[in-house]
Design a protein around this motif. Structure first.
Motif, PDB file in Angstrom:
ATOM      1  N   ALA A   1      40.968  80.774  27.129  1.00 28.83           N
ATOM      2  CA  ALA A   1      40.186  79.543  26.993  1.00 28.83           C
ATOM      3  C   ALA A   1      40.092  79.128  25.526  1.00 28.83           C
ATOM      4  O   ALA A   1      40.195  77.934  25.208  1.00 28.83           O
ATOM      5  CB  ALA A   1      38.792  79.749  27.576  1.00 28.83           C
ATOM      6  N   GLU A   2      39.917  80.090  24.622  1.00 28.06           N
ATOM      7  CA  GLU A   2      39.890  79.773  23.187  1.00 28.06           C
ATOM      8  C   GLU A   2      41.213  79.146  22.755  1.00 28.06           C
ATOM      9  O   GLU A   2      41.241  78.158  22.016  1.00 28.06           O
ATOM     10  CB  GLU A   2      39.647  81.046  22.369  1.00 28.06           C
ATOM     11  N   GLU A   3      42.323  79.738  23.231  1.00 27.49           N
ATOM     12  CA  GLU A   3      43.626  79.186  22.866  1.00 27.49           C
ATOM     13  C   GLU A   3      43.809  77.784  23.440  1.00 27.49           C
ATOM     14  O   GLU A   3      44.343  76.888  22.766  1.00 27.49           O
ATOM     15  CB  GLU A   3      44.744  80.108  23.371  1.00 27.49           C
ATOM     16  N   ASP A   4      43.361  77.579  24.672  1.00 32.02           N
ATOM     17  CA  ASP A   4      43.475  76.250  25.282  1.00 32.02           C
ATOM     18  C   ASP A   4      42.650  75.214  24.514  1.00 32.02           C
ATOM     19  O   ASP A   4      43.119  74.094  24.281  1.00 32.02           O
ATOM     20  CB  ASP A   4      43.021  76.296  26.742  1.00 32.02           C
ATOM     21  N   ARG A   5      41.424  75.579  24.106  1.00 30.62           N
ATOM     22  CA  ARG A   5      40.611  74.651  23.318  1.00 30.62           C
ATOM     23  C   ARG A   5      41.284  74.329  21.988  1.00 30.62           C
ATOM     24  O   ARG A   5      41.265  73.185  21.528  1.00 30.62           O
ATOM     25  CB  ARG A   5      39.219  75.246  23.074  1.00 30.62           C
ATOM     26  N   ASP A   6      41.887  75.331  21.375  1.00 33.70           N
ATOM     27  CA  ASP A   6      42.576  75.103  20.106  1.00 33.70           C
ATOM     28  C   ASP A   6      43.773  74.178  20.309  1.00 33.70           C
ATOM     29  O   ASP A   6      44.037  73.289  19.489  1.00 33.70           O
ATOM     30  CB  ASP A   6      43.025  76.437  19.511  1.00 33.70           C
ATOM     31  N   GLN A   7      44.503  74.374  21.417  1.00 36.93           N
ATOM     32  CA  GLN A   7      45.648  73.509  21.706  1.00 36.93           C
ATOM     33  C   GLN A   7      45.197  72.060  21.913  1.00 36.93           C
ATOM     34  O   GLN A   7      45.843  71.128  21.430  1.00 36.93           O
ATOM     35  CB  GLN A   7      46.384  74.013  22.959  1.00 36.93           C
ATOM     36  N   VAL A   8      44.086  71.878  22.636  1.00 36.73           N
ATOM     37  CA  VAL A   8      43.578  70.518  22.871  1.00 36.73           C
ATOM     38  C   VAL A   8      43.153  69.882  21.551  1.00 36.73           C
ATOM     39  O   VAL A   8      43.440  68.704  21.282  1.00 36.73           O
ATOM     40  CB  VAL A   8      42.417  70.551  23.887  1.00 36.73           C
ATOM     41  N   ARG A   9      42.460  70.651  20.714  1.00 37.67           N
ATOM     42  CA  ARG A   9      42.032  70.125  19.416  1.00 37.67           C
ATOM     43  C   ARG A   9      43.250  69.717  18.579  1.00 37.67           C
ATOM     44  O   ARG A   9      43.270  68.640  17.987  1.00 37.67           O
ATOM     45  CB  ARG A   9      41.231  71.198  18.672  1.00 37.67           C
ATOM     46  N   ARG A  10      44.263  70.542  18.562  1.00 36.82           N
ATOM     47  CA  ARG A  10      45.483  70.203  17.809  1.00 36.82           C
ATOM     48  C   ARG A  10      46.176  68.968  18.399  1.00 36.82           C
ATOM     49  O   ARG A  10      46.697  68.123  17.674  1.00 36.82           O
ATOM     50  CB  ARG A  10      46.459  71.378  17.813  1.00 36.82           C
ATOM     51  N   HIS A  11      46.179  68.877  19.741  1.00 42.78           N
ATOM     52  CA  HIS A  11      46.822  67.736  20.402  1.00 42.78           C
ATOM     53  C   HIS A  11      46.124  66.432  20.011  1.00 42.78           C
ATOM     54  O   HIS A  11      46.795  65.444  19.659  1.00 42.78           O
ATOM     55  CB  HIS A  11      46.769  67.943  21.916  1.00 42.78           C
ATOM     56  N   TYR A  12      44.784  66.428  20.061  1.00 44.93           N
ATOM     57  CA  TYR A  12      44.057  65.212  19.688  1.00 44.93           C
ATOM     58  C   TYR A  12      44.206  64.904  18.201  1.00 44.93           C
ATOM     59  O   TYR A  12      44.266  63.739  17.809  1.00 44.93           O
ATOM     60  CB  TYR A  12      42.587  65.317  20.065  1.00 44.93           C
ATOM     61  N   ALA A  13      44.283  65.918  17.377  1.00 49.04           N
ATOM     62  CA  ALA A  13      44.504  65.698  15.944  1.00 49.04           C
ATOM     63  C   ALA A  13      45.881  65.094  15.713  1.00 49.04           C
ATOM     64  O   ALA A  13      46.041  64.166  14.893  1.00 49.04           O
ATOM     65  CB  ALA A  13      44.353  67.002  15.173  1.00 49.04           C
ATOM     66  N   ASP A  14      46.901  65.586  16.447  1.00 51.86           N
ATOM     67  CA  ASP A  14      48.252  65.009  16.323  1.00 51.86           C
ATOM     68  C   ASP A  14      48.269  63.560  16.790  1.00 51.86           C
ATOM     69  O   ASP A  14      48.913  62.701  16.174  1.00 51.86           O
ATOM     70  CB  ASP A  14      49.261  65.834  17.136  1.00 51.86           C
ATOM     71  N   LYS A  15      47.568  63.280  17.902  1.00 51.59           N
ATOM     72  CA  LYS A  15      47.510  61.901  18.404  1.00 51.59           C
ATOM     73  C   LYS A  15      46.843  60.984  17.376  1.00 51.59           C
ATOM     74  O   LYS A  15      47.308  59.863  17.133  1.00 51.59           O
ATOM     75  CB  LYS A  15      46.725  61.844  19.722  1.00 51.59           C
ATOM     76  N   ALA A  16      45.767  61.467  16.769  1.00 54.62           N
ATOM     77  CA  ALA A  16      45.070  60.640  15.770  1.00 54.62           C
ATOM     78  C   ALA A  16      45.966  60.425  14.550  1.00 54.62           C
ATOM     79  O   ALA A  16      46.010  59.319  13.989  1.00 54.62           O
ATOM     80  CB  ALA A  16      43.767  61.321  15.359  1.00 54.62           C
ATOM     81  N   ARG A  17      46.693  61.448  14.138  1.00 58.86           N
ATOM     82  CA  ARG A  17      47.592  61.305  12.998  1.00 58.86           C
ATOM     83  C   ARG A  17      48.734  60.332  13.313  1.00 58.86           C
ATOM     84  O   ARG A  17      49.104  59.493  12.496  1.00 58.86           O
ATOM     85  CB  ARG A  17      48.143  62.674  12.606  1.00 58.86           C
ATOM     86  N   GLU A  18      49.286  60.406  14.545  1.00 55.75           N
ATOM     87  CA  GLU A  18      50.334  59.462  14.943  1.00 55.75           C
ATOM     88  C   GLU A  18      49.795  58.036  14.979  1.00 55.75           C
ATOM     89  O   GLU A  18      50.472  57.102  14.564  1.00 55.75           O
ATOM     90  CB  GLU A  18      50.873  59.837  16.329  1.00 55.75           C
ATOM     91  N   LYS A  19      48.593  57.863  15.493  1.00 59.75           N
ATOM     92  CA  LYS A  19      48.003  56.527  15.573  1.00 59.75           C
ATOM     93  C   LYS A  19      47.783  55.967  14.173  1.00 59.75           C
ATOM     94  O   LYS A  19      48.012  54.774  13.924  1.00 59.75           O
ATOM     95  CB  LYS A  19      46.673  56.614  16.323  1.00 59.75           C
ATOM     96  N   GLU A  20      47.371  56.845  13.252  1.00 61.51           N
ATOM     97  CA  GLU A  20      47.149  56.391  11.880  1.00 61.51           C
ATOM     98  C   GLU A  20      48.469  56.020  11.201  1.00 61.51           C
ATOM     99  O   GLU A  20      48.553  55.028  10.486  1.00 61.51           O
ATOM    100  CB  GLU A  20      46.462  57.517  11.099  1.00 61.51           C
ATOM    101  N   LEU A  21      49.518  56.791  11.462  1.00 58.90           N
ATOM    102  CA  LEU A  21      50.800  56.536  10.794  1.00 58.90           C
ATOM    103  C   LEU A  21      51.604  55.424  11.463  1.00 58.90           C
ATOM    104  O   LEU A  21      52.212  54.593  10.789  1.00 58.90           O
ATOM    105  CB  LEU A  21      51.639  57.815  10.779  1.00 58.90           C
ATOM    106  N   LEU A  22      51.631  55.395  12.803  1.00 58.74           N
ATOM    107  CA  LEU A  22      52.542  54.492  13.512  1.00 58.74           C
ATOM    108  C   LEU A  22      51.867  53.278  14.104  1.00 58.74           C
ATOM    109  O   LEU A  22      52.535  52.329  14.513  1.00 58.74           O
ATOM    110  CB  LEU A  22      53.259  55.260  14.626  1.00 58.74           C
ATOM    111  N   GLY A  23      50.593  53.292  14.219  1.00 58.10           N
ATOM    112  CA  GLY A  23      49.917  52.160  14.859  1.00 58.10           C
ATOM    113  C   GLY A  23      49.612  52.479  16.313  1.00 58.10           C
ATOM    114  O   GLY A  23      49.843  53.577  16.805  1.00 58.10           O
TER     115      GLY A  23
END
Length: 119
Positions: free
Chosen positions: A72-94
């Motif tokens: 569960a800890e690993e899954d939460r970390d994966q979700v946090r990283r996924h949302y961080a990647d999505k936010a970074r993509e949105k910031e860079l690409l629109g």
């Protein structure tokens, strides 16, 4: 010359044996003592091995019960990283650019390999 004769009553017997005092116990006492010490050692060994087996079993069960929490800890970390990647993509690409060809979630891997070696 008169011949020497033995004394009246004869000579004393010749002492040819060693007259040493007995030291220590009889051999069977030592044998019984060694067997008692060995029996105690085997007793301690037997119960020590049993205790080690029980501690090993307890360690395995503890680890088995910790696996869901760690997953569960690993899954939460994966979700946090996924949302961080999505936010970074949105910031860079629109907002309207699509990076991937499908909407299916693919678990990210950390082993990046080149697709083709250029020569």
């Amino acid at each position: 010359m008169p011949q020497d004769m033995p004394p009246t009553g004869g000579y004393q017997p010749v002492q040819y044996k060693r007259n040493l005092p007995v030291r220590g116990f009889r051999p069977y006492v030592y044998l019984v003592g060694v067997h008692m010490v060995m029996a105690y050692g085997y007793y301690k060994l037997f119960y020590g091995i049993r205790e080690q087996n029980e501690l090993g079993r307890e360690k395995i069960w503890g680890r088995l019960h910790l696996v869901p929490m760690l997953q569960a800890e690993e899954d939460r970390d994966q979700v946090r990283r996924h949302y961080a990647d999505k936010a970074r993509e949105k910031e860079l690409l629109g907002t309207d650019s699509k990076v991937y060809n499908s909407d299916r979630f693919v678990r990210p891997t950390f082993a990046y390999t080149p697709s083709k070696v250029s020569q």
